[in-house]
Design an enzyme around this catalytic site. Structure first.
Site, PDB file in Angstrom:
ATOM      1  N   ARG A 165      12.850   5.830  10.929  1.00  0.00           N
ATOM      2  CA  ARG A 165      14.154   5.516  10.333  1.00  0.00           C
ATOM      3  C   ARG A 165      15.227   6.497  10.829  1.00  0.00           C
ATOM      4  O   ARG A 165      16.085   6.941  10.062  1.00  0.00           O
ATOM      5  CB  ARG A 165      14.091   5.570   8.796  1.00  0.00           C
ATOM      6  CG  ARG A 165      13.194   4.552   8.156  1.00  0.00           C
ATOM      7  CD  ARG A 165      13.661   3.130   8.421  1.00  0.00           C
ATOM      8  NE  ARG A 165      12.947   2.183   7.581  1.00  0.00           N
ATOM      9  CZ  ARG A 165      11.782   1.644   7.899  1.00  0.00           C
ATOM     10  NH1 ARG A 165      11.201   1.953   9.047  1.00  0.00           N
ATOM     11  NH2 ARG A 165      11.200   0.792   7.072  1.00  0.00           N
ATOM     12  N   SER A 258      14.246  -0.234   0.834  1.00  0.00           N
ATOM     13  CA  SER A 258      13.616   1.036   0.434  1.00  0.00           C
ATOM     14  C   SER A 258      14.705   2.073   0.203  1.00  0.00           C
ATOM     15  O   SER A 258      15.545   2.282   1.078  1.00  0.00           O
ATOM     16  CB  SER A 258      12.703   1.564   1.531  1.00  0.00           C
ATOM     17  OG  SER A 258      11.682   0.667   1.807  1.00  0.00           O
ATOM     18  N   GLU A 362      16.456   7.119   2.081  1.00  0.00           N
ATOM     19  CA  GLU A 362      16.539   6.388   3.344  1.00  0.00           C
ATOM     20  C   GLU A 362      17.932   5.781   3.457  1.00  0.00           C
ATOM     21  O   GLU A 362      18.432   5.532   4.545  1.00  0.00           O
ATOM     22  CB  GLU A 362      15.470   5.283   3.286  1.00  0.00           C
ATOM     23  CG  GLU A 362      15.026   4.755   4.600  1.00  0.00           C
ATOM     24  CD  GLU A 362      15.093   3.263   4.660  1.00  0.00           C
ATOM     25  OE1 GLU A 362      16.189   2.712   4.485  1.00  0.00           O
ATOM     26  OE2 GLU A 362      14.051   2.641   4.897  1.00  0.00           O
TER      27      GLU A 362
HETATM   28  N1  EPU Z   1       2.539   1.137  -3.353  1.00  0.00           N
HETATM   29  C1  EPU Z   1       2.298   1.515  -4.651  1.00  0.00           C
HETATM   30  N2  EPU Z   1       2.874   0.784  -5.647  1.00  0.00           N
HETATM   31  C2  EPU Z   1       3.643  -0.292  -5.385  1.00  0.00           C
HETATM   32  C3  EPU Z   1       3.886  -0.679  -4.062  1.00  0.00           C
HETATM   33  C4  EPU Z   1       3.315   0.073  -3.044  1.00  0.00           C
HETATM   34  O1  EPU Z   1       1.585   2.475  -4.932  1.00  0.00           O
HETATM   35  O2  EPU Z   1       4.100  -0.918  -6.367  1.00  0.00           O
HETATM   36  C5  EPU Z   1       1.885   1.923  -2.264  1.00  0.00           C
HETATM   37  C6  EPU Z   1       0.568   1.276  -1.902  1.00  0.00           C
HETATM   38  O3  EPU Z   1      -0.348   2.292  -1.616  1.00  0.00           O
HETATM   39  C7  EPU Z   1       0.907   0.517  -0.632  1.00  0.00           C
HETATM   40  C8  EPU Z   1       1.898   1.454  -0.016  1.00  0.00           C
HETATM   41  O4  EPU Z   1       2.675   1.935  -1.119  1.00  0.00           O
HETATM   42  O5  EPU Z   1      -0.209   0.331   0.189  1.00  0.00           O
HETATM   43  C9  EPU Z   1       2.772   0.847   1.038  1.00  0.00           C
HETATM   44  O6  EPU Z   1       3.545  -0.195   0.453  1.00  0.00           O
HETATM   45  P1  EPU Z   1       4.338  -1.209   1.380  1.00  0.00           P
HETATM   46  O7  EPU Z   1       3.416  -1.869   2.326  1.00  0.00           O
HETATM   47  O8  EPU Z   1       5.170  -2.085   0.509  1.00  0.00           O
HETATM   48  O9  EPU Z   1       5.264  -0.292   2.289  1.00  0.00           O
HETATM   49  P2  EPU Z   1       6.197   0.949   1.974  1.00  0.00           P
HETATM   50  O10 EPU Z   1       5.670   2.127   2.704  1.00  0.00           O
HETATM   51  O11 EPU Z   1       6.425   1.095   0.523  1.00  0.00           O
HETATM   52  C10 EPU Z   1       7.594   0.547   4.131  1.00  0.00           C
HETATM   53  C11 EPU Z   1       9.017   0.423   4.541  1.00  0.00           C
HETATM   54  C12 EPU Z   1       9.560  -0.957   4.175  1.00  0.00           C
HETATM   55  C13 EPU Z   1       8.717  -1.998   4.878  1.00  0.00           C
HETATM   56  C14 EPU Z   1       7.257  -1.841   4.445  1.00  0.00           C
HETATM   57  C15 EPU Z   1       6.331  -2.744   5.190  1.00  0.00           C
HETATM   58  C16 EPU Z   1       9.889   2.682   4.410  1.00  0.00           C
HETATM   59  C17 EPU Z   1      10.804   3.622   3.712  1.00  0.00           C
HETATM   60  N3  EPU Z   1       9.814   1.454   3.902  1.00  0.00           N
HETATM   61  O12 EPU Z   1       7.550   0.474   2.719  1.00  0.00           O
HETATM   62  O13 EPU Z   1      10.862  -1.043   4.699  1.00  0.00           O
HETATM   63  O14 EPU Z   1       9.142  -3.321   4.558  1.00  0.00           O
HETATM   64  O15 EPU Z   1       6.823  -0.480   4.748  1.00  0.00           O
HETATM   65  O16 EPU Z   1       6.205  -2.319   6.489  1.00  0.00           O
HETATM   66  O17 EPU Z   1       9.278   3.061   5.414  1.00  0.00           O
HETATM   67  C18 EPU Z   1      13.152  -0.730   4.181  1.00  0.00           C
HETATM   68  O18 EPU Z   1      13.140   0.139   5.055  1.00  0.00           O
HETATM   69  O19 EPU Z   1      14.188  -1.009   3.515  1.00  0.00           O
HETATM   70  C19 EPU Z   1      11.916  -1.429   3.889  1.00  0.00           C
HETATM   71  C20 EPU Z   1      11.813  -2.350   2.920  1.00  0.00           C
END
Ligand code: EPU
Length: 366
Positions: A165, A258, A362
């Site tokens: 990012r 995010s 972010e």
């Molecule tokens: N998780 C929880 N509780 C929840 C949801 C998620 O504990 O309610 C934990 C779980 O362990 C899950 C992990 O978070 O496996 C990852 O969750 P997710 O796949 O939704 O991804 P994220 O790391 O939370 C990132 C990006 C998103 C992108 C997703 C999918 C960042 C800051 N965010 O989120 O990007 O869509 O991966 O690749 O890196 C954005 O940048 O605006 C955005 C939405």
């Protein structure tokens, strides 16, 4: 053509739906428009925005907001050869329209980035990413208008200094305006399905759509039959479904996706997080994490926020999204910047106090 408005209400020009005003707002739709602007006469500072999908206006903006309407997607025939397709898109193209364009052409590259709000021009600045793909993976070069000189400068992908990012442009705010991005896409079969359960979901959908006989469904497969049923459109549709289930629909709830970055910590800090979590829960806790090649560990901020009990927490009109606590929403539609920042600070303080980890936003605070 340039369109100017003074004392512009930005409510509909930022996805958080903050009701703030800008002294001057300028829409333009070509590089020539940018060349014609008298930069030294504009109220300062100057900020170029796309869909306003990754920023939080914390107050009225005293300067000039610029908004790109540079459109168009063209295949660069002279550079494209065999399975390599170079495609140049205007900064004002909606990123999801670009993903759709590529999927319809059945070329690989941006399908995992489907449904990310924002424009093509914002993609390199933020190095947007989702489901194992980042903009950096498919960007060949970025053309910018340099405000100080009025010149067009082209940055190679390496010169963009992409990080998580992060990019060169983020550290040089106010110097460049992205006008076009050239993407390197691929005609040969190369889906990226390693993230989470994406592969499983894609395969499940492939079965569903194989059985479906409606030829007008965008994901109906005619060319790719087993053993290779996976198409860019199928991956795109699957990503859209996953996102719809987790993230607030931008048309219904204001947010900026995010809100925080996932923290990257030393292995020792990660072990301390495991110990703290175990201590608080009174037993072993499996803390989700990703080991990075340099030995550091990325921890999902969503997990930290959920662990600290913030799911659904509200502050004035702002709330932590129930299905993905990494997202702060304008829950009532009337949330103020103050509500959002107060909720943000409460989360940051609690996670620092609990785990000694400093979350960083972010979303850009303007
Ligand atoms: N998780 C929880 N509780 C929840 C949801 C998620 O504990 O309610 C934990 C779980 O362990 C899950 C992990 O978070 O496996 C990852 O969750 P997710 O796949 O939704 O991804 P994220 O790391 O939370 C990132 C990006 C998103 C992108 C997703 C999918 C960042 C800051 N965010 O989120 O990007 O869509 O991966 O690749 O890196 C954005 O940048 O605006 C955005 C939405």
């Amino acid at each position: 053509m340039i369109k100017k408005s003074y004392n512009k209400n930005l409510h509909k020009l930022n996805t958080f739906g903050m009701r703030v005003r800008a002294t001057l707002y300028i829409e333009y739709d070509s590089v020539e428009d940018l060349t014609a602007i008298q930069w030294d006469k504009l109220p300062q500072p100057v900020l170029n925005i796309g869909e306003g999908s990754n920023l939080l206006f914390t107050k009225d903006f005293p300067g000039t907001i610029l908004h790109s309407g540079i459109r168009g997607i063209e295949v660069l025939e002279e550079r494209s050869c065999g399975d390599d397709l170079f495609v140049r898109a205007g900064a004002g193209v909606i990123m999801d329209d670009f993903c759709d364009w590529a999927a319809r052409k059945e070329v690989w590259g941006p399908e995992n980035l489907s449904a990310i709000p924002g424009t093509v021009g914002a993609a390199p600045v933020q190095n947007i990413g989702a489901y194992g793909v980042e903009a950096a993976d498919i960007i060949d070069s970025v053309e910018c208008f340099e405000m100080a000189t009025g010149k067009i400068v082209t940055f190679s992908a390496a010169q963009c200094e992409f990080g998580y990012r992060d990019s060169f442009f983020k550290h040089n705010r106010g110097r460049y305006i992205v006008t076009h991005v050239t993407f390197h896409l691929y005609g040969d079969f190369r889906p990226v399905l390693e993230y989470g359960k994406l592969k499983e979901e894609v395969e499940r959908n492939a079965e569903i759509y194989k059985a479906d006989t409606d030829p007008y469904k965008p994901i109906y497969q005619t060319r790719f039959v087993p053993p290779m049923p996976v198409s860019p459109m199928l991956v795109r549709e699957t990503v859209k479904i996953i996102r719809e289930n987790k993230l607030p629909s931008p048309s219904k709830k204001g947010s900026a996706g995010s809100f925080f970055k996932n923290p990257v910590v030393d292995a020792a800090v990660f072990r301390a997080v495991e110990n703290t979590a175990a201590g608080l829960k009174g037993g072993t806790v499996a803390v989700p994490h990703y080991d990075l090649p340099d030995g550091s560990v990325k921890i999902p901020a969503a997990w930290l926020i959920e662990f600290c009990g913030f799911k659904g927490r509200t502050c004035g009109g702002a709330a932590v999204w129930e299905k993905q606590p990494l997202v702060i929403v304008n829950d009532t539609g009337r949330a103020t910047p103050r509500d959002i920042v107060a909720l943000e600070n409460t989360i940051i303080d609690k996670i620092r106090d609990t785990f000694g980890i400093e979350l960083s936003p972010e979303v850009d605070h303007i």
